[in-house]
Design a protein around this motif. Structure first.
Motif, PDB file in Angstrom:
ATOM      1  N   MET A  91      30.247   4.512  45.104  1.00  0.00           N
ATOM      2  CA  MET A  91      31.654   4.280  44.663  1.00  0.00           C
ATOM      3  C   MET A  91      31.745   5.462  44.992  1.00  0.00           C
ATOM      4  O   MET A  91      32.745   5.979  46.172  1.00  0.00           O
ATOM      5  N   THR A  92      31.420   6.669  44.706  1.00  0.00           N
ATOM      6  CA  THR A  92      32.119   8.395  44.851  1.00  0.00           C
ATOM      7  C   THR A  92      31.518   8.638  46.221  1.00  0.00           C
ATOM      8  O   THR A  92      32.285   9.307  47.040  1.00  0.00           O
ATOM      9  N   GLU A  93      30.415   8.583  46.105  1.00  0.00           N
ATOM     10  CA  GLU A  93      29.770   9.362  47.046  1.00  0.00           C
ATOM     11  C   GLU A  93      30.236   9.225  48.649  1.00  0.00           C
ATOM     12  O   GLU A  93      29.977   9.681  49.446  1.00  0.00           O
ATOM     13  N   TYR A  94      30.208   7.491  48.320  1.00  0.00           N
ATOM     14  CA  TYR A  94      31.064   6.612  50.104  1.00  0.00           C
ATOM     15  C   TYR A  94      32.117   6.096  50.180  1.00  0.00           C
ATOM     16  O   TYR A  94      32.818   6.211  51.533  1.00  0.00           O
ATOM     17  N   GLY A  95      32.894   7.007  49.447  1.00  0.00           N
ATOM     18  CA  GLY A  95      34.563   6.654  49.456  1.00  0.00           C
ATOM     19  C   GLY A  95      34.269   5.374  49.225  1.00  0.00           C
ATOM     20  O   GLY A  95      35.317   4.509  50.014  1.00  0.00           O
ATOM     21  N   LEU A  96      33.189   4.088  48.582  1.00  0.00           N
ATOM     22  CA  LEU A  96      33.737   3.278  48.802  1.00  0.00           C
ATOM     23  C   LEU A  96      34.604   2.932  46.904  1.00  0.00           C
ATOM     24  O   LEU A  96      34.405   3.210  46.114  1.00  0.00           O
ATOM     25  N   GLY A  97      35.902   1.283  47.239  1.00  0.00           N
ATOM     26  CA  GLY A  97      35.943   0.478  45.935  1.00  0.00           C
ATOM     27  C   GLY A  97      35.161   0.395  45.312  1.00  0.00           C
ATOM     28  O   GLY A  97      34.128  -0.267  45.796  1.00  0.00           O
ATOM     29  N   GLU A 312      22.302   6.114  54.308  1.00  0.00           N
ATOM     30  CA  GLU A 312      22.752   6.828  52.422  1.00  0.00           C
ATOM     31  C   GLU A 312      21.740   6.277  51.633  1.00  0.00           C
ATOM     32  O   GLU A 312      21.347   7.054  50.538  1.00  0.00           O
TER      33      GLU A 312
ATOM     34  N   GLU B  43      40.298   0.706  50.539  1.00  0.00           N
ATOM     35  CA  GLU B  43      39.495   2.024  50.740  1.00  0.00           C
ATOM     36  C   GLU B  43      40.310   2.702  52.373  1.00  0.00           C
ATOM     37  O   GLU B  43      41.109   3.054  52.285  1.00  0.00           O
ATOM     38  N   THR B  44      40.150   2.351  53.568  1.00  0.00           N
ATOM     39  CA  THR B  44      40.711   2.049  54.290  1.00  0.00           C
ATOM     40  C   THR B  44      41.329   1.411  55.516  1.00  0.00           C
ATOM     41  O   THR B  44      40.713   0.255  55.719  1.00  0.00           O
ATOM     42  N   ASP B  60      42.041   1.480  40.686  1.00  0.00           N
ATOM     43  CA  ASP B  60      41.825   3.008  40.812  1.00  0.00           C
ATOM     44  C   ASP B  60      42.097   3.663  39.477  1.00  0.00           C
ATOM     45  O   ASP B  60      41.781   4.245  38.387  1.00  0.00           O
TER      46      ASP B  60
END
Ligand code: GTP
Ligand code: GTP
Ligand code: MG
Ligand code: MG
Lengths: 329, 272
Positions: A91-97, A312, B43-44, B60
């Motif tokens: 989640m954090t490393e790839y900016g995923l929800g 990844e 996300e985007t 979040d």
């Protein structure tokens, strides 16, 4: 034990994913212990059901092998996706929800699924069955390439059964009931595997209403009409006729993960499904599935997005699949 | 007349991509379009939303507060309930003129449609503001390359739509990614009657065992052309135009879903 001799180094796969069939190169074996894939909508009680069935088998001195495929939930099992893929890190490393991270974690785990099949097969002479818990978000499994690969890799190795867990307390309105049953029917068509429905949480609401609706189409229709303020909908009525046909061939079990009701019936239903796998699936499916798994794996490799995931995998250093007992040896 | 497309479908099926493709297409046509991002976990995306629900609430935020109590799904349900109670926040940001055309990019979780009344409430609110609503169910074409899988896709769509009670169009996305033979196969399937498809499948034991069920499903899908599926190749301008025309027609006729369950098969291209 067989699995402890397996490679202990944290290898990184060179491509996505390595053939999931590697662990079952000798083809499907109908005599192995069945794998049971537990599906159901979020909160229907999949995890509780898996835990209860596990406890039930422990009490009979025939403990099952348990695999958790839900990256978001920690939980003591034999093989846990969380040991291999770190959900929060994805989640954090790839900016995923949260959703993207579940899908990505499953994809990553999929690259190691040949190892899972190997472990499951190695155990299948000593356990009565393998139980597989799936992510809360059902479509992450039913409508994803990794869910397809996992299901087909299992089915082309040994008897594989799908259980659809339905939350009885949330199916009391005719519309939600219909929605649930349509979804169950769609899973039957997607997997084409031996299949049954479990009406869980029977301790909260007796699913006798469901059984009445399933055996008496007119009665369901009336309930549907009442719930829609007396005006009927052509489509809904036609669909209830379709479902009537669906129910004819459908096995259902009433159970409660809380009280343990119905667990023996679940085991009986699994046995019947295992027989069904042997009679109907083995003859024609072995070859076809093997071909399809290869095709799907190929697509996954070719998928541009999956190309990115290869890096990844490296960056995350996906852990090896391990049996939780490994540590105690 | 105010029109609204509700874009739903499983995670990753291409909802947001569809919105951005339509965003560009509407711009090239100089047609006004407002897009609402209704996914608090988004996300985007490649379009400029007129309303972004994440300005109101995001998963979040909720998870940071209550990480321990709620998994991702609990967080989403919490957000969606909050949104359904604060619909005026959206209304205030829409132009809401007589010719307003809105697309709503929704979250994928099936439970929002099948178990919970939330999406139904949201749709009802839009209807109460005089929007004609058409639901678009996105399905990744890769997953429906055989008749049985296509049926599975239709059933999944129906399980969401049955509770929404709007007119509907199913869209097969990512057609541009399919190899040429698969693309042709999908197009052939869409052109034939479902009943034909079902009769054409081979006589594996599974198909024989479920023959009566398959025929029943096929006959419903054939009768209700509102559940006809459309393939979208978003690299092909013509494919985008055809789809939009079909949706526009559906929205227009979809004013009262009860009466217009059966949508005329022929679409008059001059009618705009
Ligand atoms: N009363 C009762 N509660 C149950 C039963 N089964 C599950 N629950 C409760 O339902 C809730 C959800 O159960 P889980 O087992 O987490 O359901 P799940 O399907 O695994 O949920 P996700 O993985 O988040 O989708 C929990 O609060 C359980 O305690 C049951 O048979 N009876
Ligand atoms: N080539 C191609 N790629 C597509 C198409 N539609 C979607 N994709 C890709 O598929 C992935 C998922 O698409 P999204 O539009 O984000 O899907 P979504 O349904 O909004 O996903 P969630 O919001 O996570 O539920 C992205 O990588 C897109 O680029 C398409 O028509 N063609
Ligand atoms: Mg669970
Ligand atoms: Mg999206």
């Amino acid at each position: 034990m067989a699995e402890s001799t397996a490679s202990s180094s944290k290898q990184v796969p060179s491509e996505m994913p390595s053939s999931p069939l590697a662990g079952s190169s000798d083809g499907p074996n109908p005599d192995l212990a069945p794998s049971v894939i537990v599906l159901g909508m979020a909160g229907s009680g999949k995890t509780s059901f898996v835990q209860r069935l596990t406890a039930h088998l422990h009490a009979k001195k025939t403990p099952p092998y348990v695999v958790n495929l839900d990256p978001a939930v920690p939980y003591p099992v034999n093989i846990d996706i969380r040991d291999t893929v770190k959900y929060k890190q994805v989640m954090t490393e790839y900016g995923l929800g949260p959703n993207g991270a579940i899908l990505t974690s499953l994809n990553l785990f999929c690259t190691r699924f040949d190892k899972v099949i190997e472990l499951v097969r190695a155990r299948s002479s000593t356990v009565p069955l393998t139980i597989i818990d799936t992510p809360g978000q059902i479509e992450a499994f039913t409508w994803s390439a990794s869910g397809t690969i996992i299901t087909e890799a299992l089915a082309s190795s040994h008897p594989t059964v799908v259980i659809y867990v339905c939350d009885s307390a949330r199916a009391t309105s005719p519309a939600t009931f219909m929605s649930n049953m349509l979804y169950a029917c769609s899973i039957l068509y997607r997997t084409k595997l031996p299949f049954f429905v479990v009406f869980n949480k029977a301790d909260i609401v007796r699913p006798t209403f469901a059984q009445r609706w399933m055996t008496d189409f007119e009665r369901f229709d009336e309930a549907l009409e009442d719930s829609r303020g007396g005006y009927s909908n052509d489509l809904a009525r036609s669909l209830s006729l379709v479902l009537d046909e669906f129910y004819c061939g459908l096995k259902t079990v009433i159970c409660s993960a809380l009280t343990g009701e119905g667990m023996d019936e679940v085991l009986t239903a699994i046995d019947e499904c295992k027989q069904q796998y042997r009679d109907q699936y083995i003859p024609l499916y072995a070859e076809m599935r093997a071909k399809k798994v290869e095709e799907t794996a190929k697509r996954l490799r070719e998928d541009a997005k999956m190309g990115d995931l290869t890096s990844e995998v490296k960056a995350l250093d996906v852990g090896r699949v391990r049996d939780s007992d490994d540590e105690n040896e | 007349m105010k029109c609204l497309q509700l874009i739903i479908g499983p995670a990753g099926s291409g909802k947001s991509t569809y919105c951005s493709v339509m965003f560009d297409h509407f711009q090239s046509l100089h047609r006004p379009l407002e897009i609402v991002n209704l996914d608090p976990a988004a996300e985007t995306f490649n379009y400029t939303p007129s309303v972004d629900i994440r300005d109101l609430i995001s998963v979040d935020d909720v998870l940071e507060d209550e990480d321990i109590i709620m998994g991702p799904n609990g967080g989403l349900v919490f957000c969606m309930e909050y949104i359904s109670k604060n619909m005026e926040w959206i209304h205030d940001q829409l132009t809401d003129g007589d010719d307003a055309y809105v697309m709503v990019d929704c979250p994928g979780q099936i439970e929002l449609y099948s178990h919970l009344p939330i999406m139904k409430e949201i749709v009802t609110t839009f209807k109460s503001w005089d929007y004609n609503v058409c639901t678009l169910f996105m399905i990744d074409a890769h997953f429906v390359l055989e008749p049985e899988k296509l049926i599975a896709g239709a059933l999944t769509a129906l399980s969401s739509m049955i509770s929404l009670e709007t007119s509907a169009v199913n869209v097969l996305t990512k057609m541009d990614q399919l190899p040429r033979e698969s693309k042709k196969e999908v197009e052939d399937m869409l052109e034939s009657d479902c009943s034909q498809l079902v009769n054409g499948v081979n006589d594996e034991p599974w198909n024989e065992r479920h023959a009566a069920l398959s025929r029943a499903i096929a006959s419903v899908l054939d009768d209700y052309s509102m559940f006809k599926m459309v393939a979208l190749d978003n690299t092909d301008e013509e494919s985008i135009e055809d789809l939009l025309l079909m949706i526009d027609t559906t929205i227009q006729y979809g004013e009262d879903a009860e009466v217009h369950d059966r949508i005329p098969k022929e679409v008059d291209p001059n009618e705009e």
